[in-house]
Design an enzyme around this catalytic site. Structure first.
Site, PDB file in Angstrom:
ATOM      1  N   SER A  42      -3.160  29.386  77.911  1.00 44.73           N
ATOM      2  CA  SER A  42      -3.303  30.256  76.746  1.00 44.73           C
ATOM      3  C   SER A  42      -4.710  30.081  76.183  1.00 44.73           C
ATOM      4  O   SER A  42      -5.339  29.027  76.372  1.00 44.73           O
ATOM      5  CB  SER A  42      -2.279  29.864  75.671  1.00 44.73           C
ATOM      6  OG  SER A  42      -2.572  30.480  74.435  1.00 44.73           O
ATOM      7  N   TYR A  55       2.785  24.063  70.671  1.00 42.97           N
ATOM      8  CA  TYR A  55       2.426  25.085  71.650  1.00 42.97           C
ATOM      9  C   TYR A  55       0.979  24.902  72.093  1.00 42.97           C
ATOM     10  O   TYR A  55       0.678  24.918  73.291  1.00 42.97           O
ATOM     11  CB  TYR A  55       2.630  26.478  71.055  1.00 42.97           C
ATOM     12  CG  TYR A  55       2.302  27.589  72.020  1.00 42.97           C
ATOM     13  CD1 TYR A  55       3.273  28.060  72.895  1.00 42.97           C
ATOM     14  CD2 TYR A  55       1.039  28.166  72.068  1.00 42.97           C
ATOM     15  CE1 TYR A  55       2.989  29.079  73.796  1.00 42.97           C
ATOM     16  CE2 TYR A  55       0.751  29.183  72.967  1.00 42.97           C
ATOM     17  CZ  TYR A  55       1.723  29.634  73.819  1.00 42.97           C
ATOM     18  OH  TYR A  55       1.426  30.644  74.707  1.00 42.97           O
TER      19      TYR A  55
END
Length: 254
Positions: free
Chosen positions: A139, A152
């Site tokens: 990400s 995350y």
């Protein structure tokens, strides 16, 4: 990686980026197997997408991963591409342990242990294929943190470094390790993200990813233009500006 003629397994691809990528890869002449937990959803995907194969898999469960790997390899012994796609993203408040510990543990189990276990289940087989790829999914938040999602961010940073390390270890094999680094994309990863004006439209993201895979077959990182602001902040010397801008502007950064 080559863009066509592969057999691709994408666990965690019953919606969002994973399903869109599965459809595009199939359209390019690849055999694609979609993996997910819900059998009724898998059945619907198979009915709506003739030619897509499906397999039930819970990537948080080592026994499910082992069973799915056995099933996939029995049906598709020419499998040469693995895309560990499954992931979760949750808002956490680390001022109070009771509000984040369960979420953090679930995030690490899904986003870090899941890919590790999946790669472990397939890596020996992939080394027998003349041209194989592990396409990991990190990400933009692996490189610049969104304040609201600490676990995350950390899980995707772990995937980035895992990808870097596996690429070095597997350099003496036929297996390439490529890292896909999404920006914020209009999916249901967080509530409201599908409508976020800061998130990239899903179709546009997948289209650009496919173009990069096709035109840059030797790339080790797949970066659409929208993620480069996050990815290269440290190299540009404006990391603190990137972090401030991200956290001021986008409550749904991925």
């Amino acid at each position: 990686m080559n863009i066509t003629g592969n057999t691709v397994f994408i666990p965690g691809s019953t919606s969002g980026i994973g399903l869109a990528l599965a459809r595009e890869l199939q359209a390019k002449g690849n055999t694609v197997i979609v993996g997910g937990r819900r059998t009724e959803l898998l059945a619907r995907i198979a009915a709506e997408n003739p030619g897509l194969d499906t397999v039930r898999i819970d990537t948080t469960d080592p026994a499910s991963i082992a069973a799915a790997a056995k099933e996939v390899l029995a049906k598709h012994p020419d499998l040469n591409v693995l895309v560990p796609m499954a992931g979760i993203m949750r808002v956490e408040d680390w001022h109070r342990p009771e509000s984040f510990v369960d979420s953090a543990e679930a995030t690490v189990t899904t986003n870090v242990l899941g890919p590790i276990r999946l790669i472990a289940a397939f890596v020996e087989h992939l080394q027998t294929r003349p041209d194989a790829t592990i396409l990991t999914v990190s990400s933009g938040l692996a490189f610049a943190p969104l304040k609201a999602t600490p676990s995350y961010n950390a899980s995707k940073a772990a995937i980035h470094m895992l990808s870097e390390s596996l690429r070095l270890q597997l350099a003496d094999t036929s297996v390439k390790v490529v890292e896909l680094e999404p920006p914020s994309v209009r999916t249901a990863l967080l509530p409201g993200q599908e409508e976020s004006e800061f998130a990239m439209p899903l179709d546009a993201f997948v289209s650009e990813v496919m173009e990069l895979l096709e035109t840059q077959p030797d790339a080790t990182e797949i970066q659409v233009e929208n993620v480069k602001f996050l990815r290269h902040g440290e190299a540009r010397g404006d990391y603190h500006h990137v972090v401030a801008t991200l956290n001021a502007a986008d409550p749904h950064g991925k």
